[in-house]
Write a protein that holds these residues in place. Structure first.
Motif, PDB file in Angstrom:
ATOM      1  N   LYS A   1       0.796  -1.234   0.000  1.00 51.86           N
ATOM      2  CA  LYS A   1       0.000   0.000   0.000  1.00 51.86           C
ATOM      3  C   LYS A   1       0.826   1.281   0.000  1.00 51.86           C
ATOM      4  O   LYS A   1       0.272   2.368  -0.156  1.00 51.86           O
TER       5      LYS A   1
ATOM      6  N   THR B   1      -9.527   2.533   6.418  1.00 52.68           N
ATOM      7  CA  THR B   1      -8.478   1.556   6.087  1.00 52.68           C
ATOM      8  C   THR B   1      -8.378   0.444   7.116  1.00 52.68           C
ATOM      9  O   THR B   1      -8.722   0.620   8.279  1.00 52.68           O
ATOM     10  N   ALA B   2      -7.855  -0.706   6.634  1.00 49.21           N
ATOM     11  CA  ALA B   2      -7.519  -1.817   7.528  1.00 49.21           C
ATOM     12  C   ALA B   2      -6.122  -1.599   8.112  1.00 49.21           C
ATOM     13  O   ALA B   2      -5.663  -2.382   8.931  1.00 49.21           O
ATOM     14  N   GLY B   3      -5.439  -0.566   7.667  1.00 50.55           N
ATOM     15  CA  GLY B   3      -4.141  -0.215   8.240  1.00 50.55           C
ATOM     16  C   GLY B   3      -3.044   0.013   7.228  1.00 50.55           C
ATOM     17  O   GLY B   3      -2.372   1.042   7.257  1.00 50.55           O
ATOM     18  N   ASN B   4      -2.854  -0.913   6.306  1.00 50.39           N
ATOM     19  CA  ASN B   4      -1.725  -0.744   5.378  1.00 50.39           C
ATOM     20  C   ASN B   4      -1.912   0.451   4.451  1.00 50.39           C
ATOM     21  O   ASN B   4      -0.964   1.203   4.208  1.00 50.39           O
ATOM     22  N   THR B   5      -3.115   0.649   3.935  1.00 52.65           N
ATOM     23  CA  THR B   5      -3.348   1.831   3.103  1.00 52.65           C
ATOM     24  C   THR B   5      -3.127   3.098   3.936  1.00 52.65           C
ATOM     25  O   THR B   5      -2.596   4.096   3.446  1.00 52.65           O
TER      26      THR B   5
ATOM     27  N   ILE C   1     -15.748  -2.834   7.542  1.00 54.55           N
ATOM     28  CA  ILE C   1     -15.105  -1.761   6.776  1.00 54.55           C
ATOM     29  C   ILE C   1     -16.186  -0.761   6.318  1.00 54.55           C
ATOM     30  O   ILE C   1     -15.917   0.430   6.170  1.00 54.55           O
TER      31      ILE C   1
ATOM     32  N   GLN D   1     -10.130   4.681  -1.305  1.00 55.95           N
ATOM     33  CA  GLN D   1      -9.532   3.554  -2.033  1.00 55.95           C
ATOM     34  C   GLN D   1     -10.575   2.582  -2.583  1.00 55.95           C
ATOM     35  O   GLN D   1     -10.326   1.908  -3.581  1.00 55.95           O
ATOM     36  N   PHE D   2     -11.750   2.511  -1.959  1.00 54.64           N
ATOM     37  CA  PHE D   2     -12.761   1.533  -2.370  1.00 54.64           C
ATOM     38  C   PHE D   2     -13.514   1.939  -3.640  1.00 54.64           C
ATOM     39  O   PHE D   2     -14.269   1.139  -4.179  1.00 54.64           O
TER      40      PHE D   2
ATOM     41  N   GLY E   1      -9.143  -6.854  -1.200  1.00 58.28           N
ATOM     42  CA  GLY E   1      -9.729  -6.136  -0.062  1.00 58.28           C
ATOM     43  C   GLY E   1     -10.506  -4.977  -0.690  1.00 58.28           C
ATOM     44  O   GLY E   1     -11.723  -5.019  -0.843  1.00 58.28           O
ATOM     45  N   SER E   2      -9.747  -3.958  -1.157  1.00 55.36           N
ATOM     46  CA  SER E   2     -10.383  -2.920  -1.984  1.00 55.36           C
ATOM     47  C   SER E   2     -10.581  -3.443  -3.407  1.00 55.36           C
ATOM     48  O   SER E   2     -11.423  -2.942  -4.137  1.00 55.36           O
TER      49      SER E   2
ATOM     50  N   GLY F   1      -6.690  -7.835   5.932  1.00 57.45           N
ATOM     51  CA  GLY F   1      -6.334  -6.974   4.799  1.00 57.45           C
ATOM     52  C   GLY F   1      -7.014  -7.363   3.499  1.00 57.45           C
ATOM     53  O   GLY F   1      -7.057  -6.586   2.560  1.00 57.45           O
TER      54      GLY F   1
ATOM     55  N   GLY G   1     -10.629  -9.653   1.835  1.00 53.34           N
ATOM     56  CA  GLY G   1     -12.014  -9.996   2.188  1.00 53.34           C
ATOM     57  C   GLY G   1     -12.869  -8.778   1.936  1.00 53.34           C
ATOM     58  O   GLY G   1     -12.455  -7.649   2.220  1.00 53.34           O
TER      59      GLY G   1
HETATM   60  N1  MET Z   1      -5.993  -3.671   2.457  1.00 50.31           N
HETATM   61  C1  MET Z   1      -6.687  -2.402   2.368  1.00 50.31           C
HETATM   62  C2  MET Z   1      -6.261  -1.516   3.533  1.00 50.31           C
HETATM   63  O1  MET Z   1      -5.277  -1.760   4.170  1.00 50.31           O
HETATM   64  C3  MET Z   1      -8.165  -2.615   2.292  1.00 50.31           C
HETATM   65  C4  MET Z   1      -8.690  -3.419   3.393  1.00 50.31           C
HETATM   66  S1  MET Z   1     -10.375  -3.804   3.290  1.00 50.31           S
HETATM   67  C5  MET Z   1     -10.449  -5.180   4.318  1.00 50.31           C
HETATM   68  O2  MET Z   1      -6.840  -0.516   3.816  1.00 50.31           O
END
Ligand code: MET
Length: 304
Positions: free
Chosen positions: A42, A69-73, A120, A142-143, A177-178, A220, A222
Motif C-alpha cells: 500500500k 483503512t484496515a491499516g496498510n493503506t 469496513i 480507495q474503495f 480487499g479494496s 487486509g 475480504g
Molecule cells: N488492504 C486495504 C487496507 O489496508 C483494504 C482493506 S479492506 C479489508 O486498507
C-alpha cells in the motif's frame, strides 16, 4: 545505494521463484511487497493517491486527508502525506492489528476507531461523516477511486513482466480487499497476454462466493461488497481460503523458506498451491505477498 528520501524505495520489489516441489513441475512466483519502506504493497497506493490528488488540485497545502483503512493503506497514505505536511486522519475498525495502528500514529497520522462489528462499511461511513464536518478535507476513498487500480496498472504490473523477463504467465492469483491490486494488475496482464487467467482470493466470511459475511482472522483481504473495479476485468475463478489454510502457509514459509509473510500472503499462497494442481504441467503462477508477519505479532500470527 544512496537516497535522499525513504519514499524513493517504494516499488521495484523482488519477485521470488518459491522453488516449491509441485508434482506437475509448475512454478509459483511471489512479488515481495513487504520490501516497500512502509512494509506493504500500500505504499505504492498512498504515494499514487496523494500525487494524483495534488495533480488534480483537490489536495492543497491546507488539505486534511481522511481515509477508511484496515491499516496498510493508512500507513502508505501517512508516509506520502508526511512528505507534504498534510494532516491525516485514518478511520480504522478496532480489530485491525495493534502494530499497524502504532505505525500510522508514529508517522504522524491521527486514528479514529470504529466498532469491529460495523466492518469496513462502518469505517467508510465514519470517514464520510468526518469529511462532511472537517473543512478542507479530502477522502481519497480507495474503495471507489479509479486511481487505486491505476496505481498497480502503472507500477506493479509492468514490474512483473520485467521481472519475469519473457517467461510465460499461466495465471495471476491475488487477494482482494479494496480490489485495486487485483483489478489493476489483471487488466494490464490481460492487455499483454489475454490467455493469462485471473484468480481472485478471499477468506471465508468474504462475500464473493455468495456465502454469508462473517469475521475472519486473515487480515487486509475480504470484501463486504463487490469492488466496483471488478466491472471491467475478467475473473476466471474465485478461491475462498480458510483462515486455517492461510495461517498454515504463514508458518510453513517461515520454517522452510525463511520468509516472513502476513496472512493475506498465506491465503494467496494456499490458493496458488490449490490452483497449481489443476493447471497443465510446467505452468507459471504469479502471486502477490502484500506484507510481513511482523506487523501481526500481537495477533500471535505464528501460534497454532
Ligand atoms: N488492504 C486495504 C487496507 O489496508 C483494504 C482493506 S479492506 C479489508 O486498507
Amino acid at each position: 545505494m544512496f537516497i535522499k528520501s525513504i519514499t524513493e524505495l517504494i516499488g521495484q520489489t523482488p519477485l521470488i521463484d518459491l522453488q516449491l516441489d509441485i508434482p506437475n513441475h509448475s512454478r509459483i512466483f511471489a512479488k515481495l511487497e513487504m520490501f516497500n519502506p512502509g512494509g506493504s504493497i500500500k505504499d505504492r497506493l498512498g504515494q499514487f493517491l496523494i500525487n494524483d490528488g495534488i495533480a488534480r488540485h483537490v489536495i492543497t497545502a491546507e488539505t486534511v486527508i481522511i481515509e477508511p483503512t484496515a491499516g496498510n493503506t493508512g500507513i502508505g497514505l501517512a508516509l506520502a502525506a508526511q512528505q507534504h505536511h498534510l494532516r491525516t486522519i485514518l478511520v480504522v475498525p478496532e480489530k485491525f492489528s495493534y502494530e499497524k495502528q502504532q505505525l500510522m500514529q508514529a508517522l504522524g497520522a491521527e486514528i479514529v476507531n470504529t466498532p469491529s462489528s460495523a466492518g469496513i462499511k462502518g469505517a467508510i461511513a465514519k470517514a464520510k461523516a468526518l469529511a462532511a464536518e472537517i473543512e478542507h478535507s479530502y477522502v481519497p476513498m480507495q474503495f471507489a477511486n479509479p486511481a487505486n487500480p491505476e496505481t498497480y496498472y502503472q507500477t506493479l504490473a509492468p514490474e512483473l513482466i520485467q521481472d519475469l523477463n519473457g517467461e510465460k504467465i499461466t495465471a495471476f492469483v491475488a487477494g482482494a480487499g479494496s480490489g485495486g491490486t487485483f483489478s489493476g494488475v489483471a487488466k494490464y496482464l490481460n492487455a499483454y497476454d489475454a490467455t493469462i487467467q485471473n484468480i481472485v482470493v478471499e477468506p471465508e466470511g468474504s462475500i464473493l462466493n455468495g456465502g454469508p459475511a462473517h469475521g475472519h482472522r486473515t487480515e487486509g483481504i475480504g470484501v463486504e461488497f463487490v469492488p466496483p473495479f471488478f466491472e471491467d476485468v475478467r475473473i476466471d475463478r474465485t478461491m475462498t481460503i480458510s483462515d486455517e489454510d492461510a495461517f498454515h502457509q504463514v508458518r510453513d514459509v517461515a520454517a522452510r523458506l525463511g520468509l516472513f509473510i502476513g496472512s493475506s500472503s498465506g491465503a494467496a499462497l494456499a490458493a496458488s498451491l490449490k490452483l497449481a494442481k489443476t493447471l497443465p504441467e510446467n505452468s507459471h503462477i504469479v502471486t502477490i505477498f502484500p506484507d510481513s508477519s511482523e506487523r501481526y505479532m500481537s495477533d500471535k500470527i505464528y501460534e497454532k
